[in-house]
Design a protein around this motif. Structure first.
Motif, short mmCIF file in Angstrom:
data_model
loop_
_atom_site.label_atom_id
_atom_site.label_comp_id
_atom_site.label_asym_id
_atom_site.label_seq_id
_atom_site.Cartn_x
_atom_site.Cartn_y
_atom_site.Cartn_z
N ILE A 34 -37.88 36.03 94.20
CA ILE A 34 -36.52 35.16 94.44
C ILE A 34 -36.04 35.32 93.33
CG2 ILE A 34 -35.64 33.29 95.29
CD1 ILE A 34 -38.03 32.99 97.46
N MET A 35 -34.88 35.96 92.93
CA MET A 35 -34.19 35.90 91.89
C MET A 35 -33.12 34.82 91.66
SD MET A 35 -35.86 38.34 90.42
CE MET A 35 -34.60 38.71 89.01
N LYS A 36 -32.60 34.26 92.84
CA LYS A 36 -31.75 33.38 93.10
C LYS A 36 -31.57 32.48 94.38
CE LYS A 36 -26.85 32.37 91.98
NZ LYS A 36 -26.99 31.37 90.66
N ASN A 37 -31.69 31.26 94.14
CA ASN A 37 -31.67 30.33 95.55
C ASN A 37 -30.31 30.03 95.83
OD1 ASN A 37 -34.39 29.89 96.29
ND2 ASN A 37 -34.73 28.97 94.44
N GLY A 38 -29.29 29.79 94.80
CA GLY A 38 -27.95 29.31 95.20
C GLY A 38 -26.82 30.19 95.06
N ALA A 39 -26.78 31.54 95.47
CA ALA A 39 -25.87 32.16 95.30
C ALA A 39 -24.78 32.14 96.47
CB ALA A 39 -26.22 33.79 95.48
N LYS A 40 -23.61 32.02 96.15
CA LYS A 40 -22.44 31.92 97.03
C LYS A 40 -21.87 33.19 97.46
CE LYS A 40 -18.72 28.99 98.42
NZ LYS A 40 -17.31 28.95 97.93
N LYS A 41 -21.82 33.50 98.56
CA LYS A 41 -21.78 34.75 99.01
C LYS A 41 -20.42 34.73 100.15
CE LYS A 41 -26.30 35.43 98.56
NZ LYS A 41 -27.58 35.26 99.41
N VAL A 42 -19.87 33.62 100.12
CA VAL A 42 -18.88 33.43 101.08
C VAL A 42 -17.70 32.78 100.33
CG1 VAL A 42 -19.92 33.23 103.34
CG2 VAL A 42 -19.50 31.14 102.26
N LYS A 43 -16.32 33.07 100.62
CA LYS A 43 -15.14 32.55 100.10
C LYS A 43 -13.63 32.70 100.89
CE LYS A 43 -13.40 34.99 96.22
NZ LYS A 43 -13.49 35.64 94.99
N LYS A 44 -12.88 31.99 100.55
CA LYS A 44 -11.58 31.90 101.26
C LYS A 44 -10.82 32.86 100.18
CE LYS A 44 -11.28 27.55 103.34
NZ LYS A 44 -10.38 26.41 103.59
N ILE A 45 -10.01 33.70 100.63
CA ILE A 45 -9.22 34.37 100.05
C ILE A 45 -7.65 34.60 100.26
CG2 ILE A 45 -10.96 36.12 98.89
CD1 ILE A 45 -10.21 38.06 100.89
N TYR A 46 -6.81 35.45 99.81
CA TYR A 46 -5.32 35.51 100.33
C TYR A 46 -4.93 34.27 100.79
CZ TYR A 46 -1.48 37.79 101.67
OH TYR A 46 0.25 38.20 101.93
N LYS A 47 -4.50 33.44 99.78
CA LYS A 47 -3.77 32.22 99.96
C LYS A 47 -4.39 31.13 100.87
CE LYS A 47 0.40 34.73 99.24
NZ LYS A 47 1.27 35.42 99.82
N ASN A 48 -5.87 31.35 100.98
CA ASN A 48 -6.68 30.48 101.75
C ASN A 48 -6.53 30.84 103.55
OD1 ASN A 48 -8.00 29.28 99.73
ND2 ASN A 48 -6.54 27.76 99.67
N THR A 49 -6.02 31.96 103.73
CA THR A 49 -5.69 32.50 105.23
C THR A 49 -6.92 33.42 105.68
OG1 THR A 49 -4.36 34.37 104.54
CG2 THR A 49 -3.37 32.11 104.95
N VAL A 50 -7.93 34.01 104.86
CA VAL A 50 -8.91 34.88 105.31
C VAL A 50 -10.07 34.35 104.52
CG1 VAL A 50 -9.77 37.12 104.62
CG2 VAL A 50 -7.23 36.74 105.14
N VAL A 51 -11.33 34.25 105.39
CA VAL A 51 -12.62 34.03 104.99
C VAL A 51 -13.35 35.25 104.78
CG1 VAL A 51 -12.62 31.68 105.63
CG2 VAL A 51 -13.25 33.35 107.37
N THR A 52 -14.11 35.39 103.87
CA THR A 52 -14.99 36.62 103.72
C THR A 52 -16.44 36.38 103.18
OG1 THR A 52 -15.07 38.77 102.76
CG2 THR A 52 -14.01 37.07 101.25
N GLY A 53 -17.16 36.96 103.76
CA GLY A 53 -18.55 36.95 103.31
C GLY A 53 -19.22 38.41 103.11
N PHE A 54 -20.17 38.51 102.18
CA PHE A 54 -20.90 39.97 101.86
C PHE A 54 -22.19 39.94 102.07
CE2 PHE A 54 -20.05 37.85 97.79
CZ PHE A 54 -21.36 37.99 97.29
N ALA A 55 -23.01 40.90 102.28
CA ALA A 55 -24.33 41.09 102.13
C ALA A 55 -24.54 42.46 101.49
CB ALA A 55 -24.95 41.16 103.67
N GLY A 56 -25.64 42.40 100.80
CA GLY A 56 -25.81 43.92 99.89
C GLY A 56 -25.67 43.28 98.34
N SER A 57 -25.46 44.38 97.62
CA SER A 57 -25.48 44.24 95.98
C SER A 57 -24.29 43.17 95.84
CB SER A 57 -25.06 45.57 95.43
OG SER A 57 -24.92 45.36 94.10
#
Length: 179
Positions: A34-57
């Motif tokens: 386990i390299m990291k426990n607290g990575a944040k992979k979700v965020k709001k973008i584009y003037k807080n009107t879009v939410v995004t999350g990613f999996a992978g590198s």
């Protein structure tokens, strides 16, 4: 080559004003480290009107998120048009073609999964999950969505908690973004 397992992401939409995306914080290298426990992979973008999350590198996903936000700017915030433009770029650009990630993007109208093979997928259900623990989280979201009156945020959190209790590549350091 050592494989990084980098997350579980779940998105749920319970109507135009109840949209949420969440992810765990674990980044695992190989089968056990386990390299990291607290990575944040979700965020709001584009003037807080879009939410995004990613999996992978993780580095690839940050690059893709930035490129997606620029496509949103180009297309006046139109999620589907921006997603198709990113998918075309992702598939055709030599450098981007090697990026290893999946993304979920959502706004008040649409929820989409984007892949490096140029796919833009609109799920049949108002919930979707990706990543190492995606199948577990998807199953939990399906059961919770169809058998409870829980809101999107509660379904996302509980689905990730369930996935974390089953999947060694998912932890319970949960980050959630809500529109």
């Amino acid at each position: 080559m050592v494989q990084f397992h980098a997350t579980t992401i779940v998105a749920v939409k319970r109507g135009p004003d109840d949209i949420c995306i969440g992810g765990d914080g674990q980044v695992t290298m190989g089968e056990t480290a386990i390299m990291k426990n607290g990575a944040k992979k979700v965020k709001k973008i584009y003037k807080n009107t879009v939410v995004t999350g990613f999996a992978g590198s993780v580095a690839d996903a940050f690059s893709l998120t930035e490129k997606f936000e620029s496509k949103l700017d180009e297309h006046g915030g139109n999620l589907k048009r921006a997603a198709v433009a990113l998918a075309q770029l992702w598939r055709s650009d030599k450098a981007m073609r090697n990026l290893e990630a999946l993304m979920i993007v959502a706004d008040k109208e649409d929820m989409l999964v984007l892949s490096g093979t140029g796919e833009v997928i609109e799920p049949d259900q108002p919930f979707v999950a990706i990543g190492s623990g995606g199948n577990y989280a998807y199953s939990a979201a399906n059961a919770l969505y169809n058998n409870t009156d829980l809101g999107a945020e509660e379904i996302v959190r509980k689905s990730l908690e369930i996935a974390a209790s089953i999947c060694v590549y998912t932890n319970d350091h949960i980050s959630v973004e809500k529109l």
